[in-house]
Scaffold this active site. Structure first.
Site, PDB file in Angstrom:
ATOM      1  N   LYS A   1       5.416   0.487 -13.525  1.00 45.89           N
ATOM      2  CA  LYS A   1       4.797   1.950 -13.073  1.00 45.89           C
ATOM      3  C   LYS A   1       4.516   2.605 -14.488  1.00 45.89           C
ATOM      4  O   LYS A   1       5.416   2.516 -15.512  1.00 45.89           O
ATOM      5  CB  LYS A   1       5.699   2.824 -12.211  1.00 45.89           C
ATOM      6  CG  LYS A   1       5.631   1.960 -10.879  1.00 45.89           C
ATOM      7  CD  LYS A   1       6.537   3.006  -9.620  1.00 45.89           C
ATOM      8  CE  LYS A   1       6.709   2.404  -8.295  1.00 45.89           C
ATOM      9  NZ  LYS A   1       5.366   2.417  -7.890  1.00 45.89           N
TER      10      LYS A   1
ATOM     11  N   ARG B   1       6.913  -4.452   0.845  1.00 43.36           N
ATOM     12  CA  ARG B   1       6.785  -5.411   2.080  1.00 43.36           C
ATOM     13  C   ARG B   1       7.583  -6.723   1.815  1.00 43.36           C
ATOM     14  O   ARG B   1       7.590  -7.430   2.788  1.00 43.36           O
ATOM     15  CB  ARG B   1       5.325  -5.351   1.980  1.00 43.36           C
ATOM     16  CG  ARG B   1       4.659  -6.243   0.985  1.00 43.36           C
ATOM     17  CD  ARG B   1       3.109  -5.914   0.734  1.00 43.36           C
ATOM     18  NE  ARG B   1       2.889  -4.703   0.196  1.00 43.36           N
ATOM     19  CZ  ARG B   1       1.825  -4.269  -0.162  1.00 43.36           C
ATOM     20  NH1 ARG B   1       0.716  -4.849   0.020  1.00 43.36           N
ATOM     21  NH2 ARG B   1       1.394  -2.834  -0.645  1.00 43.36           N
TER      22      ARG B   1
HETATM   23  N1  BES Z   1       7.566   2.403  -3.655  1.00 43.73           N
HETATM   24  C1  BES Z   1       6.288   2.194  -3.997  1.00 43.73           C
HETATM   25  C2  BES Z   1       5.178   3.111  -3.116  1.00 43.73           C
HETATM   26  C3  BES Z   1       5.716   4.699  -3.453  1.00 43.73           C
HETATM   27  C4  BES Z   1       4.809   5.677  -4.012  1.00 43.73           C
HETATM   28  C5  BES Z   1       6.687   5.562  -2.831  1.00 43.73           C
HETATM   29  C6  BES Z   1       4.906   6.753  -4.209  1.00 43.73           C
HETATM   30  C7  BES Z   1       6.928   6.879  -2.838  1.00 43.73           C
HETATM   31  C8  BES Z   1       5.979   7.362  -3.732  1.00 43.73           C
HETATM   32  C9  BES Z   1       5.532   0.885  -3.599  1.00 43.73           C
HETATM   33  O1  BES Z   1       6.662   0.009  -3.770  1.00 43.73           O
HETATM   34  C10 BES Z   1       4.538   0.825  -4.663  1.00 43.73           C
HETATM   35  O2  BES Z   1       4.691   0.679  -5.767  1.00 43.73           O
HETATM   36  N2  BES Z   1       3.376   0.501  -3.844  1.00 43.73           N
HETATM   37  C11 BES Z   1       2.239   0.152  -4.521  1.00 43.73           C
HETATM   38  C12 BES Z   1       1.514  -0.921  -3.817  1.00 43.73           C
HETATM   39  C13 BES Z   1       0.398  -1.505  -4.730  1.00 43.73           C
HETATM   40  C14 BES Z   1       0.732  -2.430  -6.042  1.00 43.73           C
HETATM   41  C15 BES Z   1      -0.263  -2.365  -3.780  1.00 43.73           C
HETATM   42  C16 BES Z   1       1.225   1.530  -4.631  1.00 43.73           C
HETATM   43  O3  BES Z   1       1.278   2.079  -3.520  1.00 43.73           O
HETATM   44  O4  BES Z   1       0.968   1.854  -5.632  1.00 43.73           O
HETATM   45 ZN    ZN Z   2       6.643  -0.718  -5.804  1.00 48.55          ZN
END
Ligand code: BES
Ligand code: ZN
Ligand code: ZN
Length: 482
Positions: free
Chosen positions: A260, A334
């Site tokens: 991230k 997921r």
């Molecule tokens: N934990 C994150 C989602 C999230 C984002 C929670 C902001 C709380 C605040 C999740 O694991 C994630 O990173 N999701 C990605 C999925 C993508 C790579 C398909 C996302 O939402 O960007």
């Molecule tokens: Zn994630």
């Protein structure tokens, strides 16, 4: 602490009095001297009782804080929570050790809103902050007397708010403090000496033996133990099958090798909010001694970056037997949930599954911070959750589940892919679709709490920065109704 009283005594350090715009003076049932002052203020136009207006009034050396609620026909339960929070956090009440609150009505919805405005709205996280000197009495240290004619109905709300606070404390603390081990400890403490409750833990060794390979893959870059925590709560009738609650418990989500960026990584200790909400619900269910058969399943791991981390492009065989193409290591939620769901379905055959997860950033884009996203394969389950959401103000908005979305998670090299196609289109729906394919048609509802679990602004709605405890009130209420 909140106590209930049938009538105001005006003996507390301060009194909070809610007043509606254009309220008929006849309805202001207060001692004549106070009433006279208020009517005067309104006449002079100094206090109009517009939404969120606060006005301090001194009568015989006693502080009466007037809080405007606007036109009573326009007042929403959320607005009443916000107004209550603001009044309690305002400088006017900062020195009051005791406070009497006279609600705007004896209506159950209003009283609930005021109680939660106090207990949820004034929650602050300051474990690591030196306490400010001075005579300020924090809202949680005030003795509060709420005027309620029928207090019995409302005592349970106080209990439920304790569960919300516990969930928030877990989410707010450091990721390296609130580990999977810490979760296990917390659960053990909650259920020790409790009847009809048992615990099963799958550590790395058991996860390996059972083949929860997605769960293990997500945790591979971490030095900490991954864990599937399963609490069986058996206080219902013998023939009642389990309702399973499954929570995403990523203690920190760095994104893994799909790391991230800043702006997105700083608050990722919140990624165990689903599992933390389940701890809150468990605390409530125990305190309320609910006669239900329930499973609490917390899927705990850390998505860390390391040479040992799982890699984009890997194909991994899940617990269910389906192979999964890892298109993005940041779509880890997921993955651990898929194994947790498949494990729960196979070993416990629940009649319904509700999962809670901070699953997708896309959910924040779609719904913002006020509504959790709901995706389901069962409309009756959805109806029950929406009803509980309306009662508790722990809000939920249903998003669609439809056959064509199945295409979006197809893989050319494995049975399923952990990223939608095209990549970011309907991200919340494709993540939900991924989960659905592991439910074996068990009635299932997925709650995406990515937007609602953690507030990144100084203040939003009736929350301050940090964890909200999203889902705790909702699920507790749902379990009471069904
Ligand atoms: N934990 C994150 C989602 C999230 C984002 C929670 C902001 C709380 C605040 C999740 O694991 C994630 O990173 N999701 C990605 C999925 C993508 C790579 C398909 C996302 O939402 O960007
Ligand atoms: Zn994630
Ligand atoms: Zn995540």
């Amino acid at each position: 602490m909140i106590h209930f009283r049938p009538k105001p005594t005006f003996k507390a350090d301060a009194t909070l009095y809610f007043l509606a715009e254009q309220q008929n003076p006849k309805d202001i049932r207060l001692p004549p001297d106070i009433r006279r002052e208020i009517i005067n203020l309104i006449r002079k136009g100094q206090f109009t009782a517009k939404d969120k207006q606060l006005f301090p009034l001194f009568v015989k050396g006693k502080l009466i804080l007037l809080a405007g609620i606007g036109k009573s026909t326009d007042l929403t339960p959320t607005a009443l929570r916000i107004i209550t929070r603001q009044a309690l956090l305002s400088g006017f009440l900062s020195k009051a050790k005791s406070l009497e609150i006279i609600p705007c009505s004896q209506n159950g919805t209003d009283l609930r809103a005021i109680i939660e405005g106090v207990l949820i709205g004034t929650y602050t996280w300051n474990k690591y902050k030196k306490s400010e000197s001075g005579e300020t009495v924090l809202p949680r240290h005030k003795t509060i007397y709420l005027i309620a004619l029928n207090p019995k109905t409302f005592k349970d709300i106080l209990t439920v708010c304790d569960g919300v606070t516990l969930a928030r404390d877990l989410v707010n603390d450091n990721a390296d403090t609130i580990t999977a081990d810490y979760f296990e400890e917390t659960v053990r403490n909650l259920i020790s000496k409790q009847k009809g409750v048992s615990l099963k833990i799958l550590n790395k060794k058991e996860l390996k033996a059972e083949g929860l390979n997605l769960h293990l893959a997500v945790n591979r870059g971490s030095e900490r133990e991954p864990k599937l925590i399963i609490v069986r709560y058996d206080r219902g009738p013998e023939n009642e099958k389990y309702t399973a609650l499954i929570g995403k418990g990523i203690t920190f989500d760095s994104g893994g090798i799909n790391l991230k960026s800043s702006q997105h990584i700083e608050t990722m200790r919140c990624d165990m909010s689903g599992a933390a909400a389940l701890i809150g619900v468990l605390k409530n269910v125990l305190a309320l001694n609910m006669k239900r058969n329930l499973l609490f399943v917390m899927a705990m791991a850390e998505n860390a970056i390391d040479a040992k981390s799982y890699k984009p492009g890997d194909i991994i065989k899940s617990y269910s037997g389906k192979t999964v193409e890892i298109a993005n290591t940041d779509a880890e939620g997921r993955l651990i949930l898929a194994d947790a769901i498949a494990y729960t379905v196979k070993n416990y055959k629940p009649t319904q599954i509700i999962d809670l997860a901070t699953l997708t950033g896309a959910c924040i884009i779609a719904l913002g911070y006020d509504y959790s996203g709901l995706v389901t394969n069962n409309e009756i389950l959805a109806e029950g959750l929406l009803k509980a959401a309306a009662v508790t103000d722990d809000r939920v908005w249903q998003l669609p589940n439809y056959p064509e979305i199945r295409e979006a998670v197809k893989s050319d090299v494995a049975d399923i892919r952990n990223l939608g196609y095209p990549k970011s289109a309907a991200g919340t729906l494709t993540a939900a679709e991924f989960l659905r394919q592991f439910t074996e048609k068990t009635p299932w509802a997925h709650l995406d709490i990515a937007g609602t679990a953690f507030i990144e602004q100084r203040q939003h709605s009736y929350y301050s920065f940090g964890a909200t405890g999203a889902g705790v009130r909702l699920i507790t209420e749902y379990l009471r109704q069904k």
